[in-house]
Design an enzyme around this catalytic site. Sequence first.
Site, PDB file in Angstrom:
ATOM      1  N   CYS A 190       0.813  -1.230   0.000  1.00 26.10           N
ATOM      2  CA  CYS A 190       0.000   0.000   0.000  1.00 26.10           C
ATOM      3  C   CYS A 190       0.838   1.268   0.000  1.00 26.10           C
ATOM      4  CB  CYS A 190      -0.945  -0.008   1.193  1.00 26.10           C
ATOM      5  SG  CYS A 190      -2.144  -1.337   1.103  1.00 26.10           S
TER       6      CYS A 190
ATOM      7  N   HIS B  36      -3.557   7.185   2.373  1.00 22.25           N
ATOM      8  CA  HIS B  36      -3.910   5.856   1.871  1.00 22.25           C
ATOM      9  C   HIS B  36      -5.283   5.480   2.426  1.00 22.25           C
ATOM     10  CE1 HIS B  36      -3.882   1.753   0.763  1.00 22.25           C
ATOM     11  NE2 HIS B  36      -3.731   1.296   1.988  1.00 22.25           N
TER      12      HIS B  36
ATOM     13  N   ASN C 221     -10.123  -0.216  -0.535  1.00 21.17           N
ATOM     14  CA  ASN C 221      -8.660  -0.124  -0.540  1.00 21.17           C
ATOM     15  C   ASN C 221      -8.139  -0.693  -1.863  1.00 21.17           C
ATOM     16  OD1 ASN C 221      -5.922  -0.337  -0.134  1.00 21.17           O
ATOM     17  ND2 ASN C 221      -6.073  -1.331   1.872  1.00 21.17           N
TER      18      ASN C 221
HETATM   19  O1  UT7 Z   1      -3.845  -1.195   3.485  1.00 22.32           O
HETATM   20  C1  UT7 Z   1      -2.938  -2.035   4.118  1.00 22.32           C
HETATM   21  C2  UT7 Z   1      -3.037  -1.947   5.558  1.00 22.32           C
HETATM   22  N1  UT7 Z   1      -4.259  -2.547   6.029  1.00 22.32           N
HETATM   23  C3  UT7 Z   1      -4.947  -1.935   6.949  1.00 22.32           C
HETATM   24  O2  UT7 Z   1      -4.605  -0.841   7.341  1.00 22.32           O
HETATM   25  C4  UT7 Z   1      -6.109  -2.655   7.554  1.00 22.32           C
HETATM   26  C5  UT7 Z   1      -6.024  -2.536   9.040  1.00 22.32           C
HETATM   27  N2  UT7 Z   1      -7.062  -3.235   9.776  1.00 22.32           N
HETATM   28  C6  UT7 Z   1      -8.371  -2.840   9.766  1.00 22.32           C
HETATM   29  O3  UT7 Z   1      -8.744  -1.956   9.023  1.00 22.32           O
HETATM   30  C7  UT7 Z   1      -9.305  -3.478  10.741  1.00 22.32           C
HETATM   31  O4  UT7 Z   1      -8.572  -4.245  11.665  1.00 22.32           O
HETATM   32  C8  UT7 Z   1     -10.411  -4.374  10.086  1.00 22.32           C
HETATM   33  C9  UT7 Z   1     -11.388  -3.510   9.337  1.00 22.32           C
HETATM   34  C10 UT7 Z   1      -9.757  -5.387   9.173  1.00 22.32           C
HETATM   35  C11 UT7 Z   1     -11.166  -5.106  11.178  1.00 22.32           C
HETATM   36  O5  UT7 Z   1     -11.756  -4.166  12.081  1.00 22.32           O
HETATM   37  P1  UT7 Z   1     -11.565  -4.337  13.660  1.00 22.32           P
HETATM   38  O6  UT7 Z   1     -12.331  -3.252  14.298  1.00 22.32           O
HETATM   39  O7  UT7 Z   1     -10.089  -4.418  13.919  1.00 22.32           O
HETATM   40  O8  UT7 Z   1     -12.276  -5.693  13.917  1.00 22.32           O
HETATM   41  P2  UT7 Z   1     -11.683  -7.000  14.607  1.00 22.32           P
HETATM   42  O9  UT7 Z   1     -10.733  -7.686  13.702  1.00 22.32           O
HETATM   43  O10 UT7 Z   1     -11.220  -6.635  15.976  1.00 22.32           O
HETATM   44  O11 UT7 Z   1     -12.997  -7.880  14.725  1.00 22.32           O
HETATM   45  C12 UT7 Z   1     -14.085  -7.505  15.568  1.00 22.32           C
HETATM   46  C13 UT7 Z   1     -15.212  -8.512  15.400  1.00 22.32           C
HETATM   47  C14 UT7 Z   1     -14.733  -9.961  15.495  1.00 22.32           C
HETATM   48  O12 UT7 Z   1     -15.732 -10.710  16.160  1.00 22.32           O
HETATM   49  P3  UT7 Z   1     -15.559 -11.101  17.702  1.00 22.32           P
HETATM   50  O13 UT7 Z   1     -14.297 -11.882  17.777  1.00 22.32           O
HETATM   51  O14 UT7 Z   1     -15.498  -9.805  18.436  1.00 22.32           O
HETATM   52  O15 UT7 Z   1     -16.806 -11.887  17.972  1.00 22.32           O
HETATM   53  C15 UT7 Z   1     -14.664 -10.389  14.059  1.00 22.32           C
HETATM   54  O16 UT7 Z   1     -14.829 -11.784  13.890  1.00 22.32           O
HETATM   55  O17 UT7 Z   1     -15.796  -8.369  14.109  1.00 22.32           O
HETATM   56  C16 UT7 Z   1     -15.831  -9.646  13.454  1.00 22.32           C
HETATM   57  N3  UT7 Z   1     -15.702  -9.422  12.009  1.00 22.32           N
HETATM   58  C17 UT7 Z   1     -16.758  -9.181  11.216  1.00 22.32           C
HETATM   59  N4  UT7 Z   1     -18.067  -9.053  11.473  1.00 22.32           N
HETATM   60  C18 UT7 Z   1     -18.874  -8.760  10.414  1.00 22.32           C
HETATM   61  C19 UT7 Z   1     -14.579  -9.433  11.270  1.00 22.32           C
HETATM   62  N5  UT7 Z   1     -14.865  -9.186   9.986  1.00 22.32           N
HETATM   63  C20 UT7 Z   1     -16.214  -9.013   9.930  1.00 22.32           C
HETATM   64  C21 UT7 Z   1     -17.103  -8.726   8.885  1.00 22.32           C
HETATM   65  N6  UT7 Z   1     -18.418  -8.603   9.155  1.00 22.32           N
HETATM   66  N7  UT7 Z   1     -16.678  -8.537   7.600  1.00 22.32           N
END
Ligand code: UT7
Length: 345
Positions: free
Chosen positions: A117, A257, A287
């Site tokens: 990225c 980004h 993204n």
């Molecule tokens: O461009 C390159 C660099 N990449 C980035 O900068 C991406 C960085 N990361 C992120 O943007 C975020 O971490 C995500 C958007 C990928 C995830 O958001 P988050 O707030 O960090 O969520 P999380 O991974 O902590 O997950 C929270 C909950 C989990 O459930 P439990 O364990 O709390 O029950 C996940 O299983 O959300 C669940 N979850 C979803 N729920 C509905 C994960 N993906 C989804 C989904 N829909 N698509």
Amino acid sequence: MPSRTTAAITAVGTYLPPDRLTNADLEAMVDTNDEWIQSRTGIKERRILRDESKATAFMSTEAARACLEKAGVGASDVDCVIVATTTPDTVFPATACRVQDAIGATKAWGFDLSAACSGFLFALTTGAKLVESGMHQRVLVIGADTMSRIIDYTDRTSCILFGDGAGAVLLEPTTDGTGVLDVVHYSDGSGGEALQMPGGGSLMPPTHGSIDARAHYLQQDGRSVFKKAVTGMADAAAEIMERNELGADDVRYLVPHQANLRIIDATARRMGLSSDKVMVNIERYGNTTAGTLPLCLSDWESELRPGDNLVLAAFGGGFTWGATWLKWSYDGSTVAEKTLAELSA
Ligand code: UT7
């Protein structure tokens, strides 16, 4: 005293595939919902290149052609083509060589640059140095990714994030004080496994086993990437402002980004910028990896004026990250194809 020669962006061109993948479409594919996606990421839809006979070189070529046309520069006058991409058409030959041939840049050399990225940011610096040194007069810098080809559409944690798209800028020398003025760039390979595609390289060539293990798809530990991205992008943006004595009032736009709206907001807060000074189009494209920064520059082109201070900032796989101080070089209102209001409607 002769003024310093810098590399000015003199035109921007983009390509976005026409097909859209909306949050509603994703709801039918994995266990997710529009509210979760929008509140956690800011994304509403992404563009997907459905035609399997086309890939990153095609999108890059379309963006490069649009850029050269706007600049009024012939392809045979281009000296070098740099394509920042994580999704090259093939491991080799380089996508840049395909683009060089397709646009008819008969006198140019070219190469691909791999920094996930942060690819466009690093490629912009590389191209700018070729121009600043006096080696070249016209360098095409392209950021392009066909992320849909390496996304696992059974993995709800990553498939909701990415889209396809390409943007190109032309760099030419100037002595008017505009252009790429300063950069801070970083890598930290210790974070490599948090965001990677393990298969397909020399470490893990394609085998039945690697395919069964889904190793040819992007894999991300979202939470740990998020933590690093928030501090990395904000620190780099603050560093470039401090060392160039740029206050919030001096900055016309942050060009971040587009990985997650929450990361963008944190960076803007650290810089002391109000939301009207932040380019955000993640809701439309998701993204697009190396595509995000030139797609922002294109969408905001109609608003940009000579002398506007822009801070570009990115964070990505590697880890790689950084920020760039760019002083805008031309009146975008005279060349932009669409105004910001038309694009946002
Ligand atoms: O461009 C390159 C660099 N990449 C980035 O900068 C991406 C960085 N990361 C992120 O943007 C975020 O971490 C995500 C958007 C990928 C995830 O958001 P988050 O707030 O960090 O969520 P999380 O991974 O902590 O997950 C929270 C909950 C989990 O459930 P439990 O364990 O709390 O029950 C996940 O299983 O959300 C669940 N979850 C979803 N729920 C509905 C994960 N993906 C989804 C989904 N829909 N698509």
